[in-house]
Write a protein that holds these residues in place. Structure first.
Motif, short mmCIF file in Angstrom:
data_model
loop_
_atom_site.label_atom_id
_atom_site.label_comp_id
_atom_site.label_asym_id
_atom_site.label_seq_id
_atom_site.Cartn_x
_atom_site.Cartn_y
_atom_site.Cartn_z
N LEU A 99 0.80 -1.23 -0.28
CA LEU A 99 -0.04 -0.11 0.08
C LEU A 99 0.89 1.17 0.00
O LEU A 99 1.69 1.57 0.87
N ILE A 154 1.15 5.15 0.37
CA ILE A 154 0.29 6.43 0.97
C ILE A 154 1.19 7.64 0.60
O ILE A 154 2.43 7.45 1.01
N ASP A 175 -1.65 4.93 -3.76
CA ASP A 175 -2.94 4.48 -3.86
C ASP A 175 -3.85 5.49 -3.06
O ASP A 175 -4.88 5.47 -3.54
N LEU A 176 -3.35 6.00 -2.19
CA LEU A 176 -4.04 6.92 -1.22
C LEU A 176 -3.35 8.30 -0.77
O LEU A 176 -2.22 8.07 -0.69
N LEU A 195 -9.56 1.17 -6.79
CA LEU A 195 -8.76 0.81 -5.54
C LEU A 195 -8.15 -0.50 -5.37
O LEU A 195 -8.77 -1.52 -5.85
N ALA A 237 -5.60 -1.00 -0.48
CA ALA A 237 -6.23 0.40 -0.36
C ALA A 237 -7.59 0.33 0.18
O ALA A 237 -7.88 1.21 0.84
#
Length: 299
Positions: free
Chosen positions: A100, A102, A149-150, A285, A289
């Motif tokens: 993930l 971020i 992803d975020l 997503l 995520a």
């Protein structure tokens, strides 16, 4: 018997294992919801590929030949490996495994994400997390232009280009040396400290831009003599008397007991901020995520 990989398929191996376990073709066919004749045909195909019988058909069932025992042992290992693969893939699909990426603004990374991600990792220990710290404007740009992803950011221009969900609220406080003239005030307003020497963040930080907008509305200009790149450095500059600083409440509270600081709430509407989780599209997503977004929404 060359090229067994090409000639033996998983369905035939699964049916052969079922026949060996049930010791009866009819019972194996019932268990696997398939016609007994189809099971017999699959067994015959295995025997044709190997060139040896793998079972003896008897009046009340079957018995497994020595070569059939060898095929059974390896077939069980192959099928068990496939089951392990399926279980691992399901963990990826559910967000339980993967990487993930971020990108977050300083306030979220310092104040909220450590505890939230620690709780997430307790539920999803096999998710690897990479975090990049950027300003809120950079977060939005990186999310749109890179493979993050975020993102986590305050409200900034351009947020209509992405999807977002509310994340956390925080209040801004004024940090001053404990002997400063404002240290005993219960609350302050921007007009109370607009003339002070200010320690600030970089020019592109959302907090800096917010303060400059609010100062412009007052017709004032802030005197930011020193600019730093972290909230830690911001508090330490105040500690040694180089100025006052506007800091998020939770960030200031990390240092108030160890540094010479007093924290005073800023009693103005602009000092209550909301941060957001941002992403390109909810449906696009990755599984990790999506798992984090759902996890944070539940919290």
């Amino acid at each position: 018997m060359s090229n067994l990989v090409r000639k033996l398929d998983l369905t035939s191996l699964r049916l052969f294992v079922a026949v060996c376990q049930e010791r009866n073709i009819a019972r194996a066919a019932e268990r696997e919801a398939i016609a007994p004749s189809a099971v017999s045909r699959r067994i015959a195909e295995i025997e044709h590929v190997i060139g040896q019988p793998v079972i003896h058909r008897e009046s009340r069932g079957i018995s497994v030949t020595p070569i059939g025992e060898a095929v059974l042992r390896h077939a069980q290992e192959v099928l068990a490996g496939i089951e392990r693969l399926e279980a691992e893939l399901s963990r990826y699909a559910s967000g339980a495994k993967g990487t993930l990426r971020i990108v977050g603004h300083m306030s979220s990374i310092v104040q909220f994400l450590p505890e939230d991600l620690a709780a997430f990792k307790r539920v999803y220990p096999d998710v690897d997390i990479q975090i990049d710290e950027q300003t809120s404007s950079q977060v939005l740009r990186s999310l749109l232009e890179s493979d993050f992803d975020l993102g986590f950011c305050n409200r900034v221009p351009g947020m209509e280009q992405v999807e977002s969900l509310p994340y956390r609220h925080d209040r801004l406080y004024l940090a001053v040396p404990s002997r400063h003239r404002l240290a005993r005030m219960a609350v302050v307003r921007l007009s109370d400290f607009a003339g002070e020497s200010l320690v600030g963040l970089g020019q592109d930080a959302s907090l800096t831009q917010l303060l400059e907008r609010e100062a412009a509305r007052l017709g004032a200009s802030l005197r930011a003599k020193i600019r730093v790149s972290s909230l830690d450095a911001l508090c330490r500059m105040v500690h040694v008397g180089l100025g006052v600083a506007v800091v998020p409440q939770h960030s200031g509270e990390l240092y108030v007991d160890t540094l010479d600081l007093a924290l005073i709430p800023i009693e103005e509407e602009w000092a209550l901020r909301e941060s957001f989780i941002v992403f390109r599209q909810r449906g696009g997503l990755t599984a990790p995520a999506a798992a984090l977004v759902d996890f944070l929404a539940r919290r």
